[in-house]
Design a protein around this motif. Structure first.
Motif, mmCIF file in Angstrom:
data_model
loop_
_atom_site.group_PDB
_atom_site.id
_atom_site.type_symbol
_atom_site.label_atom_id
_atom_site.label_comp_id
_atom_site.label_asym_id
_atom_site.label_seq_id
_atom_site.Cartn_x
_atom_site.Cartn_y
_atom_site.Cartn_z
ATOM 1 N N TRP A 167 0.814 -1.116 0.007
ATOM 2 C CA TRP A 167 0.034 0.051 -0.089
ATOM 3 C C TRP A 167 0.882 1.261 -0.041
ATOM 4 O O TRP A 167 1.904 1.579 0.746
ATOM 5 C CB TRP A 167 -0.922 -0.073 1.364
ATOM 6 C CG TRP A 167 -2.075 -1.141 1.082
ATOM 7 C CD1 TRP A 167 -2.088 -2.316 1.620
ATOM 8 C CD2 TRP A 167 -3.293 -0.823 0.393
ATOM 9 N NE1 TRP A 167 -3.249 -2.813 1.235
ATOM 10 C CE2 TRP A 167 -4.137 -1.993 0.692
ATOM 11 C CE3 TRP A 167 -3.807 0.451 -0.097
ATOM 12 C CZ2 TRP A 167 -5.247 -2.115 0.157
ATOM 13 C CZ3 TRP A 167 -5.142 0.053 -0.487
ATOM 14 C CH2 TRP A 167 -5.765 -1.042 -0.672
ATOM 15 N N LEU A 168 0.316 2.309 -0.872
ATOM 16 C CA LEU A 168 1.046 3.484 -0.812
ATOM 17 C C LEU A 168 0.367 4.641 -0.370
ATOM 18 O O LEU A 168 0.914 5.530 0.150
ATOM 19 C CB LEU A 168 1.479 3.954 -2.269
ATOM 20 C CG LEU A 168 2.418 2.796 -3.099
ATOM 21 C CD1 LEU A 168 2.519 3.391 -4.556
ATOM 22 C CD2 LEU A 168 3.622 2.656 -2.291
ATOM 23 N N VAL A 169 -0.925 4.636 -0.383
ATOM 24 C CA VAL A 169 -1.761 5.492 0.023
ATOM 25 C C VAL A 169 -2.979 4.906 0.615
ATOM 26 O O VAL A 169 -3.600 4.170 -0.300
ATOM 27 C CB VAL A 169 -2.374 6.742 -1.188
ATOM 28 C CG1 VAL A 169 -3.188 7.484 -0.440
ATOM 29 C CG2 VAL A 169 -1.101 7.202 -2.004
ATOM 30 N N ASP A 170 -3.510 5.264 1.541
ATOM 31 C CA ASP A 170 -4.668 4.779 2.156
ATOM 32 C C ASP A 170 -5.720 5.781 2.646
ATOM 33 O O ASP A 170 -5.184 6.745 3.544
ATOM 34 C CB ASP A 170 -4.280 4.023 3.671
ATOM 35 C CG ASP A 170 -5.395 3.478 4.101
ATOM 36 O OD1 ASP A 170 -6.705 3.556 4.065
ATOM 37 O OD2 ASP A 170 -5.000 2.737 5.279
ATOM 38 N N TRP A 171 -6.858 5.730 2.050
ATOM 39 C CA TRP A 171 -8.002 6.810 2.336
ATOM 40 C C TRP A 171 -9.228 6.141 2.948
ATOM 41 O O TRP A 171 -10.323 6.472 2.835
ATOM 42 C CB TRP A 171 -8.453 7.599 1.022
ATOM 43 C CG TRP A 171 -8.529 6.696 0.040
ATOM 44 C CD1 TRP A 171 -9.552 5.799 -0.174
ATOM 45 C CD2 TRP A 171 -8.003 7.016 -1.483
ATOM 46 N NE1 TRP A 171 -9.633 5.303 -1.537
ATOM 47 C CE2 TRP A 171 -8.544 6.092 -2.188
ATOM 48 C CE3 TRP A 171 -6.968 7.614 -1.834
ATOM 49 C CZ2 TRP A 171 -7.977 5.790 -3.495
ATOM 50 C CZ3 TRP A 171 -6.478 7.529 -3.183
ATOM 51 C CH2 TRP A 171 -7.167 6.659 -3.852
ATOM 52 N N SER A 172 -9.097 5.052 3.555
ATOM 53 C CA SER A 172 -10.092 4.119 4.026
ATOM 54 C C SER A 172 -10.903 4.703 4.874
ATOM 55 O O SER A 172 -12.297 4.486 5.069
ATOM 56 C CB SER A 172 -9.661 2.590 4.469
ATOM 57 O OG SER A 172 -8.753 2.891 5.451
ATOM 58 N N GLU A 173 -10.210 5.487 5.972
ATOM 59 C CA GLU A 173 -10.995 6.109 6.910
ATOM 60 C C GLU A 173 -11.809 7.412 6.594
ATOM 61 O O GLU A 173 -12.500 8.082 7.328
ATOM 62 C CB GLU A 173 -9.756 6.797 8.057
ATOM 63 C CG GLU A 173 -9.012 5.666 8.629
ATOM 64 C CD GLU A 173 -10.102 4.564 9.368
ATOM 65 O OE1 GLU A 173 -11.000 5.079 10.027
ATOM 66 O OE2 GLU A 173 -9.740 3.243 9.176
#
Length: 281
Positions: free
Chosen positions: A86-92
Motif C-alpha cells: 500500500w502507498l496511499v490509504d484513504w479508507s478512513e
C-alpha cells in the motif's frame, strides 16, 4: 459504417479502465464487481485474471514490472513476486478509489468518488512518493488523460456532464486553470472514462449512452460510435500500431435485456492513439 467488434465475450459485471501495456503488447482492464484485473492478449485471445481482496478501479503498468492499482481503499503496487504494497490509504475518509492515469513523466493521477461526509478528489502520486490533492470538490472523478504534447490534462467529474481541461506543466506536474472543454448533451449518457488520440482528439465513453464520442481539440463534437451495450464505461487505443479502439462495458442486471452487455469491444483501424507511460514509482 464503423465496425464495432467483440474482442472478448467477457460478460463482466463492471469492466473499466482499459490500458494498453506497450511493453507486453496486451490490454489491461478491470472488473470492479469481481475485484479482478484482467490481461487480454488479442494475438491469441487469452485473458488471464488476478483477483484481489477489494474492488479494483484501475490498473496501470509499472516501469519496474508489476502494477499500480487504484483500489477501493487507496493506492497500492504489486511487486515482481506479486506482493501487494500500500502507498496511499484513504479508507478512513469514506471515499472510494476510481479512475487513474499516468502522465508522460510517470506520475500517477488518481480520482476518488465522494462519500457521505467527504467530497471526491483528484490527486497526484509522484514517483518519489509525494501525494498531493489538486481538486477536492468533486463528486465522481473519472477519465484522466493528456494531449500529445502533455501541456493539457483532461478530466471528467461525471455528474457535471462535462469534460474539463487543465493547463499542465509536465516538468513539475502542476495542473491549473480548470475549465470546461466540452459539455455532453443530446444523450441520456454521462461522460465516464476517456482517452486522447495522436491528433489531440478526446474520446469519451458515455455511461447509459451506449456510445463513444470524439471531441476535436477545440471541443467540437465530430464523431460518435454506437456500442451495442448501454453501460459504456471507458476506452483506450491499443494494438501494435495503437489504431484499435478498445471499449469496456458493464453488465450489471442487464443480461436479459442486453445480451452484449459486459463485453470488451474493439473498433479496429481508427486514428492512432497515444502510448501509455508506465508508473515510475
Amino acid at each position: 459504417m464503423t465496425a464495432v467488434e467483440v474482442a472478448l465475450a467477457a460478460r463482466a459485471g463492471f469492466a473499466e479502465c482499459p490500458t494498453w501495456d506497450v511493453a507486453a503488447g496486451t490490454l489491461l482492464w478491470v472488473d470492479m464487481s469481481e475485484c479482478a484485473v484482467h490481461r487480454f492478449d488479442p494475438a491469441d485471445g487469452r485473458d488471464t485474471v488476478t483477483t484481489f481482496a477489494q474492488p479494483v478501479a484501475a490498473a496501470k503498468p509499472r516501469a519496474d514490472r508489476g502494477l499500480v492499482l487504484s483500489l477501493r481503499d487507496g493506492v497500492a503496487v504489486t511487486d515482481r513476486d506479486g506482493t501487494l504494497r500500500w502507498l496511499v490509504d484513504w479508507s478512513e475518509s469514506g471515499v472510494r478509489g476510481n479512475d487513474a492515469g499516468v502522465d508522460d513523466r510517470g506520475r500517477l493521477w488518481v480520482g476518488t468518488i465522494a462519500g457521505e461526509a467527504s467530497p471526491g478528489s483528484l490527486s497526484c502520486l509522484s514517483p518519489d512518493g509525494r501525494f498531493e490533492a489538486v481538486a477536492t470538490d468533486l463528486r465522481m472523478s473519472n477519465g484522466i488523460a493528456w494531449n500529445p504534447e502533455a501541456c493539457l490534462m483532461y478530466h471528467v467529474d461525471t455528474p457535471t456532464r462535462r469534460i474539463d481541461v487543465l493547463d499542465y506543466d509536465s516538468a513539475t506536474g502542476r495542473a491549473t486553470n480548470r475549465r470546461m472543454f466540452a459539455e455532453v448533451t443530446g444523450t441520456p449518457g454521462v461522460p465516464d472514462g476517456l482517452c486522447v488520440d495522436a491528433e489531440g482528439g478526446v474520446w469519451v465513453a458515455l455511461f447509459r449512452g451506449g456510445a463513444v464520442r470524439r471531441y476535436a481539440p477545440d471541443g467540437r463534437l465530430d464523431r460518435e460510435i454506437v456500442v451495442p451495450a448501454s453501460l459504456t464505461t471507458s476506452c483506450t487505443f491499443g494494438g501494435p500500431d495503437l489504431t484499435d479502439l478498445y471499449v469496456t462495458t458493464a453488465r450489471r442486471d442487464l443480461g436479459q435485456v442486453e445480451p452484449m452487455a459486459g463485453n470488451l469491444f474493439v473498433v479496429p483501424g481508427l486514428v492512432q492513439g497515444c502510448p501509455a507511460t508506465p508508473f515510475a514509482g
